[in-house]
Design a protein around this motif. Structure first.
Motif, short mmCIF file in Angstrom:
data_model
loop_
_atom_site.label_atom_id
_atom_site.label_comp_id
_atom_site.label_asym_id
_atom_site.label_seq_id
_atom_site.Cartn_x
_atom_site.Cartn_y
_atom_site.Cartn_z
N ASP A 76 17.40 73.93 18.13
CA ASP A 76 18.72 73.38 17.77
C ASP A 76 19.75 73.74 18.83
O ASP A 76 20.57 72.90 19.23
N ASN A 79 19.36 71.66 21.92
CA ASN A 79 19.81 70.29 21.77
C ASN A 79 21.32 70.19 21.62
O ASN A 79 21.91 69.17 21.96
N GLN A 80 21.95 71.22 21.10
CA GLN A 80 23.41 71.17 21.01
C GLN A 80 24.06 71.20 22.37
O GLN A 80 25.13 70.63 22.57
N SER A 82 22.62 70.02 25.33
CA SER A 82 21.41 69.43 25.90
C SER A 82 21.47 69.32 27.41
O SER A 82 22.45 68.83 27.98
N ILE A 119 9.38 66.63 24.40
CA ILE A 119 10.61 65.96 23.98
C ILE A 119 10.30 64.68 23.20
O ILE A 119 9.21 64.11 23.32
N VAL A 188 15.77 64.50 22.97
CA VAL A 188 15.85 65.76 22.22
C VAL A 188 14.57 66.55 22.44
O VAL A 188 13.48 65.99 22.54
N THR A 190 11.75 68.72 21.01
CA THR A 190 11.20 68.87 19.67
C THR A 190 10.20 70.01 19.57
O THR A 190 9.85 70.43 18.49
N TYR B 202 16.96 66.08 15.36
CA TYR B 202 17.62 67.30 15.77
C TYR B 202 19.08 67.10 16.09
O TYR B 202 19.73 67.99 16.60
N ILE B 203 19.61 65.94 15.79
CA ILE B 203 21.04 65.68 15.97
C ILE B 203 21.69 65.75 14.61
O ILE B 203 21.20 65.17 13.64
#
Lengths: 192, 460
Positions: A76, A79-80, A82, A119, A188, A190, B202-203
């Motif tokens: 997380d 990705n925040q 990224s 990803i 993203v 994963t 994941y967003i």
């Protein structure tokens, strides 16, 4: 024209058989008699059959809840903030332009730097397409980005794709600026 | 002599025999109803027969019965009006007429000038049950054309007894017109009305959407799926016991089947993050599901499987995308969307994959829905007028006509099992909602009002 005797005999036989068959026909189906008029004064005028049970609405028990997907909080965090750049597309198109190629070149660099990362490339569309086709168009956009990364040497099994069509807009406004933000392949992490 | 001349003489003789042999039909024993009541309302010469549907009479004074008497009459009026086979005597005219207080107290003389037929209904409580009776009276004769009695628990009138009205409307149309009514059908759709956020992907901060269904008129909205994810494109099984849909709950789209009265779930296509499945379509006999699959090599193609996932077979094979299938009523053909020419267009194909044909000609088309018999049509949406409009392709003429009114953007059509109505999505109020309309585009009715609602599907 002369009627030969045998011809006349045949006609008589056919007639006899036919009329006989007609006569033996089953009696005509009885025409239904309209029921006696509804006499307001009479109380003996009810439909004779008992009431039918009505099909009642059935209760709908809740669906079984699936297990939560495993939440990995450091993914997380990645990705925040990224390190990946999105790739943008023209309306109704899944072609990657030169700006998109530059973004993918940079993304490939990140992927080579973190070789254990897997990803998912999300394909998105703007609201001006229709819902169902946009699910397919989103997939084509994600697949186009993926194909380019594979051509740069990224192994295919590190690159998953998913389409969200127009269901998850990044900017829900109804402006050209919002729409162009929503037509994208979005990256993203994963798993790592 | 030629055989044909013998046959001609024989036929003439037969006809003569029939005419002379006719006897009057036998009279049924007194007090016994004949098996078939053929009494039709109106003379059917051209204008629709005029039907009055006043409020039902409450024969007992309890609140459940009083509410049911009012509701059943109103809902029955709306149901019959929406089938568009009768001319409805307006409510303000009916309000001036004497009300019946029982099944036998109808003032025929008052009603006969405004209607060719009327429905006389009563509701009464009987212990823990409710009994609803309705009679269709022909006017001016006063003869009984149709009579029904139903019974149910008090639970069956909790919403005012709408089920009774829907059942009566369907039975009435079957008896009077031999047509399939839609009053008991249901609409399934996808809605974000809870405001929940999806945990998929994941967003953050994305709206979840779940599957709901309602009565065809929008009443009794019921939630089916509860997981905070994206659930889309529901389709009813023909037996009405299950809904197949697309769900992203595993972080990729896959097809789920919810057996809604059993609280049970199946996942027949067994998708993975490499092979994703969406947009299911149930064949009319319930045995097969067609769907779209996004394959590991990037292809997006149509597949067909048995409803348990067995016998999975690929139907299309083109590097461009083929998606959103719909079945023909006989299950021998499918229609789908392909963008192989550069823009999405509507195609038909045999169920064995042969004989593919394009049927749309507009610039951008989507979501075909195949009409049930007796119509031979496919409805779809196409881009035009600044948004989208619903088109209907007619196999007999080989051309399409627009049926939506050009207001707002109108998409995702779904035929009703009658073929006489279509559900669709419109954003004319500013937000996407589900609507229904007649197949000629008239009779627009808004079905949903809460949240954003999409992907309608009409039950059998």
């Amino acid at each position: 024209m002369h009627f030969r005797r045998t011809t006349a005999l045949w006609i008589l036989i056919v007639l006899a058989v036919t009329v006989g068959a007609c006569g033996k026909k089953t009696p005509p189906v009885a025409r239904p008699i309209p029921p006696p008029p509804a006499d307001p004064a009479s109380s003996a005028n009810r439909p004779p059959t008992p009431p039918e049970p009505i099909a009642e609405n059935r209760s709908v028990p809740p669906e079984p809840i699936a297990e939560d997907p495993l939440k990995v909080s450091d993914i997380d965090k990645i990705n925040q903030n990224s390190p990946f750049q999105p790739v943008f597309f023209a309306l109704d198109m899944a072609d990657i332009d030169s700006t998109g190629q530059a973004a993918l070149n940079a993304n490939a660099g990140v992927l080579k730097k973190y070789p254990e990362w897997i990803i998912t490339i999300e394909g998105h569309a703007d609201e001006r397409g229709t819902a169902e086709y946009n699910l397919a168009l989103g997939e084509r956009r994600a697949v186009a980005a993926r194909a380019y990364l594979i051509s740069l040497g990224i192994p295919a099994d590190r690159l998953k794709t998913v389409s969200y069509g127009k269901e998850f807009p990044f900017d829900p406004s109804h402006t050209e600026a919002a729409w162009s933000k929503n037509r994208r392949a979005h990256f993203v992490v994963t798993s790592k | 002599m030629k055989p044909i001349r013998i046959l001609a003489i024989a036929l003439v003789a037969c006809a003569a025999a029939v005419l002379t042999a006719q006897t009057p039909p036998p009279t049924p024993p007194p007090g016994q109803q004949p098996d078939v009541i053929e009494l039709k309302i109106g003379d059917r010469s051209g204008s629709p027969p005029r039907l009055a549907v006043p409020e039902f009479a409450a024969l007992t004074a309890d609140p459940e019965t009083v509410k049911a008497a009012k509701t059943i009459g109103q809902v029955l009026f709306d149901d019959i009006a929406y089938e568009k086979e009768f001319y409805m005597v307006p409510r303000d005219v009916m309000a001036t007429m004497p009300k019946h207080t029982s099944a036998d107290s109808v003032q025929i003389d008052s009603w006969k000038s405004v209607a060719d037929g009327m429905i006389v209904g009563t509701v009464r409580k009987s212990g823990d049950s409710v009994v609803v009776e309705a009679r269709l009276i022909q006017l001016p004769s006063g003869k009984l054309a149709f009579g029904k009695q139903y019974t149910g628990s008090l639970k069956s009138v909790a919403d005012g007894g709408r089920t009774y009205a829907h059942t009566l409307s369907d039975e009435l149309h079957k008896q009077q017109f031999a047509i399939r009514g839609i009053a008991r059908t249901k609409l399934a759709f996808s809605s974000n009305r809870t405001g929940d956020k999806s945990t998929t992907g994941y967003i953050k901060n994305r709206d979840a959407a779940n599957i709901y269904f309602s009565d065809y008129d929008g009443a009794n909205e019921t939630r089916v799926t509860v997981y905070p994810t994206l659930d889309l494109s529901p389709v009813w099984s023909p037996d009405g016991r299950a809904i197949a849909y697309t769900s992203y709950r595993n972080n990729y789209p896959d097809i789920f089947i919810s057996f809604i009265y059993e609280g049970r779930l199946e996942r027949p296509a067994k998708g993975t993050s490499e092979t994703k499945n969406y947009l299911p379509a149930w064949s009319q006999d319930g045995s097969r599901i067609a769907y779209t699959s996004a394959l590991p090599d990037g292809n997006v193609e149509i597949f067909v499987m048995n409803r348990d996932g067995s016998a999975n077979r690929r139907l299309t094979n083109h590097p461009m995308a083929d998606a959103t299938p719909t079945w023909s009523p006989t299950g021998t053909q499918l229609s789908f969307v392909s963008d192989r020419t550069g823009s999405p267009q509507i195609y038909i194909i045999n169920a064995d994959g042969t004989d593919m044909k394009r049927i749309s000609t507009e610039s951008y088309c989507d979501r075909p829905t195949w009409s049930p018999p007796p119509f031979n049509e496919i409805a779809y949406t196409c881009r035009g007028g600044g948004g989208y409009q619903i088109m209907v392709y007619d196999f007999i003429s080989g051309s399409s006509r627009p049926i939506s009114d050009g207001i707002g953007s109108n998409e995702s059509p779904a035929f009703a099992p009658s073929g006489r109505h279509i559900a669709f999505v419109s954003d004319r109020t500013g937000r996407q909602q589900i609507y229904t309309m007649h197949r000629d585009g008239s009779g627009l009715k808004q079905i949903t009002k809460t949240g954003t609602n999409k992907y309608p599907n009409w039950s059998q």
